[in-house]
Design an enzyme around this catalytic site. Structure first.
Site, PDB file in Angstrom:
ATOM      1  N   LYS A 201      50.221  37.755  38.679  1.00  0.00           N
ATOM      2  CA  LYS A 201      51.242  37.722  39.722  1.00  0.00           C
ATOM      3  C   LYS A 201      52.594  37.330  39.141  1.00  0.00           C
ATOM      4  O   LYS A 201      53.648  37.943  39.260  1.00  0.00           O
ATOM      5  CB  LYS A 201      50.948  36.783  41.100  1.00  0.00           C
ATOM      6  CG  LYS A 201      51.841  36.788  41.969  1.00  0.00           C
ATOM      7  CD  LYS A 201      51.224  35.943  43.310  1.00  0.00           C
ATOM      8  CE  LYS A 201      52.277  35.766  44.285  1.00  0.00           C
ATOM      9  NZ  LYS A 201      51.800  34.921  45.305  1.00  0.00           N
ATOM     10  N   GLU A 207      47.511  31.375  29.511  1.00  0.00           N
ATOM     11  CA  GLU A 207      46.110  32.240  29.150  1.00  0.00           C
ATOM     12  C   GLU A 207      46.311  33.613  28.965  1.00  0.00           C
ATOM     13  O   GLU A 207      45.934  34.321  28.049  1.00  0.00           O
ATOM     14  CB  GLU A 207      44.902  31.642  30.041  1.00  0.00           C
ATOM     15  CG  GLU A 207      44.481  30.429  29.915  1.00  0.00           C
ATOM     16  CD  GLU A 207      45.477  29.392  30.988  1.00  0.00           C
ATOM     17  OE1 GLU A 207      46.462  30.044  31.556  1.00  0.00           O
ATOM     18  OE2 GLU A 207      45.016  28.565  31.398  1.00  0.00           O
ATOM     19  N   GLY A 263      47.480  34.158  44.962  1.00  0.00           N
ATOM     20  CA  GLY A 263      46.546  34.540  43.925  1.00  0.00           C
ATOM     21  C   GLY A 263      44.912  34.636  44.269  1.00  0.00           C
ATOM     22  O   GLY A 263      44.315  35.854  44.147  1.00  0.00           O
ATOM     23  N   ARG A 264      44.480  33.875  44.902  1.00  0.00           N
ATOM     24  CA  ARG A 264      43.056  33.683  45.227  1.00  0.00           C
ATOM     25  C   ARG A 264      42.796  34.699  46.548  1.00  0.00           C
ATOM     26  O   ARG A 264      41.549  34.940  46.889  1.00  0.00           O
ATOM     27  CB  ARG A 264      42.486  32.276  45.670  1.00  0.00           C
ATOM     28  CG  ARG A 264      43.525  31.657  46.531  1.00  0.00           C
ATOM     29  CD  ARG A 264      43.168  30.041  46.545  1.00  0.00           C
ATOM     30  NE  ARG A 264      44.007  29.248  47.408  1.00  0.00           N
ATOM     31  CZ  ARG A 264      45.292  28.893  47.104  1.00  0.00           C
ATOM     32  NH1 ARG A 264      45.781  29.131  45.931  1.00  0.00           N
ATOM     33  NH2 ARG A 264      46.007  28.064  47.736  1.00  0.00           N
ATOM     34  N   GLU A 349      40.734  25.446  45.647  1.00  0.00           N
ATOM     35  CA  GLU A 349      42.380  25.709  45.363  1.00  0.00           C
ATOM     36  C   GLU A 349      43.030  25.694  46.855  1.00  0.00           C
ATOM     37  O   GLU A 349      44.343  25.420  46.947  1.00  0.00           O
ATOM     38  CB  GLU A 349      42.405  26.700  44.353  1.00  0.00           C
ATOM     39  CG  GLU A 349      43.940  26.837  43.815  1.00  0.00           C
ATOM     40  CD  GLU A 349      44.185  27.816  43.104  1.00  0.00           C
ATOM     41  OE1 GLU A 349      44.352  28.944  43.349  1.00  0.00           O
ATOM     42  OE2 GLU A 349      44.304  27.641  41.714  1.00  0.00           O
ATOM     43  N   HIS A 380      14.606  26.317  40.677  1.00  0.00           N
ATOM     44  CA  HIS A 380      13.929  25.651  39.474  1.00  0.00           C
ATOM     45  C   HIS A 380      15.035  24.864  38.652  1.00  0.00           C
ATOM     46  O   HIS A 380      14.576  24.508  37.519  1.00  0.00           O
ATOM     47  CB  HIS A 380      13.342  26.665  38.432  1.00  0.00           C
ATOM     48  CG  HIS A 380      12.350  27.620  39.336  1.00  0.00           C
ATOM     49  ND1 HIS A 380      10.954  27.214  39.597  1.00  0.00           N
ATOM     50  CD2 HIS A 380      12.591  28.645  40.339  1.00  0.00           C
ATOM     51  CE1 HIS A 380      10.372  27.853  40.267  1.00  0.00           C
ATOM     52  NE2 HIS A 380      11.389  28.910  40.769  1.00  0.00           N
ATOM     53  N   LYS A 508      49.588  21.897  33.569  1.00  0.00           N
ATOM     54  CA  LYS A 508      50.401  23.363  32.728  1.00  0.00           C
ATOM     55  C   LYS A 508      51.660  22.701  31.742  1.00  0.00           C
ATOM     56  O   LYS A 508      51.570  22.995  30.748  1.00  0.00           O
ATOM     57  CB  LYS A 508      50.806  24.377  33.803  1.00  0.00           C
ATOM     58  CG  LYS A 508      49.932  25.293  34.331  1.00  0.00           C
ATOM     59  CD  LYS A 508      50.499  26.457  35.288  1.00  0.00           C
ATOM     60  CE  LYS A 508      49.388  27.131  36.241  1.00  0.00           C
ATOM     61  NZ  LYS A 508      50.187  27.960  36.905  1.00  0.00           N
TER      62      LYS A 508
HETATM   63  O1  F6P Z   1      47.106  27.953  37.967  1.00  0.00           O
HETATM   64  C1  F6P Z   1      46.570  28.496  39.205  1.00  0.00           C
HETATM   65  C2  F6P Z   1      47.178  29.887  39.267  1.00  0.00           C
HETATM   66  O2  F6P Z   1      48.447  29.934  39.622  1.00  0.00           O
HETATM   67  C3  F6P Z   1      46.152  30.543  40.416  1.00  0.00           C
HETATM   68  O3  F6P Z   1      46.514  30.294  41.812  1.00  0.00           O
HETATM   69  C4  F6P Z   1      46.252  31.969  40.115  1.00  0.00           C
HETATM   70  O4  F6P Z   1      45.319  32.790  40.928  1.00  0.00           O
HETATM   71  C5  F6P Z   1      46.140  31.891  38.703  1.00  0.00           C
HETATM   72  O5  F6P Z   1      46.899  30.538  38.394  1.00  0.00           O
HETATM   73  C6  F6P Z   1      46.859  33.024  37.943  1.00  0.00           C
HETATM   74  O6  F6P Z   1      47.925  33.175  38.233  1.00  0.00           O
HETATM   75  P1  F6P Z   1      48.854  34.700  37.774  1.00  0.00           P
HETATM   76  O7  F6P Z   1      48.182  35.669  38.578  1.00  0.00           O
HETATM   77  O8  F6P Z   1      50.242  34.099  38.283  1.00  0.00           O
HETATM   78  O9  F6P Z   1      48.624  34.675  36.367  1.00  0.00           O
END
Ligand code: F6P
Length: 546
Positions: A201, A207, A263-264, A349, A380, A508
């Site tokens: 987003k 990452e 995002g979620r 979150e 189990h 972060k």
């Molecule tokens: O670090 C949390 C977060 O902002 C989430 O809420 C989100 O889903 C994820 O990182 C990924 O963010 P982006 O889609 O901006 O890379």
């Protein structure tokens, strides 16, 4: 300790809890002849049985009073009508509009419709082999590079809908900055036939950008250092078009996202592109339609018959009045094996917060730790703790009536296992039963007496059971929407904002600082002794390797 609210429902619930402590779920069943019918409801192809809870009809009445005191009905309408319910970021949370765009203004509705049309075109081009890689070959593999909501939702749904998979492409998911993740995926792929989706987003996530850059190097080097091939192998989903273009994605190949989709909550948007590529746009639309059915139920059913409301309120009951710290979610379906992992982000979150919108901090607790795994595997392993551990852990069982793989008696055994777990949690095993069992095995009375406590199971452990006919795009959509709304209900009761996630920011920022020290661009003077000691250990290893 229970949360205190500013008027009577919570006080009454606290008193009522002391009464219920003296009874048991089994006794509640004997007092209420039609308890299953009275404490179950159905919507959008899902049945919720909530009769195995430590709750009577009076409990529910008090919980509905609490909901009304918290103006839940109004809050539900605000959510779907686009009020700025994400108060701290002054914007709406309109994921429901991606299933039922009835409350969108015309411009936004056109943008949403336009994006779905673009997705459809793109999916068709890939499936029909019109979209070609740099060598002229058709695309065979798609790698989604994203993390959090840009990974967990699409991954969970793609796995859950495997029986609906189209034969054209295989989808892979890379999220972790650990190079092991990307490397293991790339090992078996052919750069000439691989397409990457950069799903972010913000297009600033460390990452995702690190993985995307490495994937681009892999591609470009396979194409003889020809940078121009990037446009044929990378598309993006982002609200930050400029950054995606800067990376090398052609502007027309950036699918938009909007700030009103969290995002979620974003798998319903173009973040769902890998879902559509895996199972087709028809099934992606059916997923959205299923969620839309649950939205309709959520916005129209009275609180007393409203499934997300009932689940949300029962969760509040256990967190605030029974001191439950965690909540287990146990899907009895192989295809739902990533569901709990997905739910962890959705719930924790959203409701892992302490600041109340009215000011100050919450008095008591908010979101529980969500955990679990697919049944029967958990039986189990961690079910021991559910049955005999010291903590009260409410459980959601998710069961399906029909298997996609009707082989022998696998499915009836699976379904029986699910029911036997919820029943065992409820009934337990008394000390006397345990003792008699040992005596029947030939132990002396004294030996049986000594061993019995180890087999005693307290029982009276609450659970919900959700039942659906089969995991289909529609029922899965409804299930996801059910949990989204449950989470919202709880946030309203707790008076917190479910839609920001500022708790993840500090880590972060610190990562950037520490990375600069590790790379010797900063001295690290301000760091604590532990962190510095560990950095030195890292340096020793890397110097030794040189
Ligand atoms: O670090 C949390 C977060 O902002 C989430 O809420 C989100 O889903 C994820 O990182 C990924 O963010 P982006 O889609 O901006 O890379």
């Amino acid at each position: 300790m229970h949360a205190t609210y500013d008027s009577s429902p919570s006080d009454q619930l606290a008193v009522h809890k002391q009464v219920l402590e003296k009874t048991s779920i089994s006794e509640l069943f004997s007092q209420q002849a039609d308890r299953f019918n009275e404490m179950s409801c159905s919507a959008a192809g899902i049945t919720l049985d909530y009769s195995k809870n430590i709750a009577s009809s009076q409990t529910l009445e008090l919980l509905f009073d609490l909901a009304r005191q918290r103006q839940l009905e109004d809050a539900i309408q605000k959510l779907v009508r686009g009020a700025p319910v994400n108060v701290t970021e002054a914007r709406p949370a309109l994921h429901t509009a991606l299933r039922n765009p009835v409350h969108l203004d015309e411009d936004v509705a056109a943008a949403v419709g336009g994006t779905f049309a673009e997705m459809e075109k793109f999916v068709r081009a890939v499936h029909e082999g019109e979209w070609r890689g740099f060598s002229g070959e058709r695309i065979r593999d798609v790698v989604n590079i994203g993390i959090g909501g840009s990974d967990l939702g699409p991954l969970m749904v793609t796995e859950a809908l495997k029986p609906y998979k189209k034969p054209f492409v295989d989808c892979h998911f890379v999220s972790n900055v650990d190079a092991g993740d990307l490397s293991e995926v790339l090992k078996s792929l052919n750069p000439r036939t691989t397409l990457f989706i950069i799903a972010s987003k913000t297009f600033t996530t460390l990452e995702t950008l690190t993985n995307a850059s490495t994937a681009r190097e892999w591609l470009v080097s396979a194409a003889g250092s020809n940078e121009s091939v990037v446009s044929k192998h990378f598309v993006a989903v982002s609200a930050n078009v400029a950054k995606a273009v800067e990376f090398g994605v052609v502007e027309d190949n950036v699918f938009p996202l909007w700030d009103w989709v969290g995002g979620r909550y974003s798998l319903w948007s173009a973040i769902g592109l890998p879902i559509a590529l895996a199972v087709g746009m028809d099934n992606f639309n059916a997923l959205r339609a299923g969620a839309g059915e649950m939205d309709k139920h959520f916005t129209t059913a009275p609180l007393e018959q409203n499934m997300p409301v009932i689940m949300g309120l029962l969760g509040v009951w256990y967190v605030n009045f029974w001191d439950a710290h965690t909540h287990a979610v146990l899907p009895y379906d192989h295809y739902l094996r990533f569901f709990t992992k997905y739910l962890q982000q959705l719930d924790m979150e959203s409701n892992g917060k302490r600041a109340v919108l009215a000011g100050g901090n919450v008095d008591g607790h908010t979101g529980p730790v969500i955990w679990g795994d697919v049944g029967t595997n958990g039986q189990h392993s961690f079910h021991q703790l559910l049955h005999q551990g010291t903590r009260l852990i409410p459980v959601d069982f998710i069961a399906v009536l029909k298997s996609h793989n009707p082989v022998g008696d696998h499915h009836s055994l699976l379904f029986s296992s699910c029911l036997s777990q919820s029943r065992a949690l409820m009934t337990g095993k008394s000390l006397q039963q345990a003792q008699q069992g040992f005596q029947a095995m030939g132990y002396t009375a004294d030996e049986a007496l000594a061993l019995a406590p180890h087999k005693e199971m307290p029982g009276n452990r609450p659970s919900n059971t959700l039942v659906m006919e089969q995991v289909t795009p529609e029922s899965l959509g409804a299930l996801i929407a059910l949990y989204e709304h449950k989470v919202y209900v709880q946030s309203v009761i707790w008076g917190i904002n479910a839609f920001d996630q500022w708790g993840v920011e500090l880590g972060k920022v610190l990562c950037q600082d520490i990375h600069a020290v590790i790379e010797r661009q900063e001295t690290g003077e301000a760091l604590d002794d532990s962190t510095m000691g560990l950095i030195e250990r890292y340096w020793q290893e890397h110097n030794a390797c040189k």
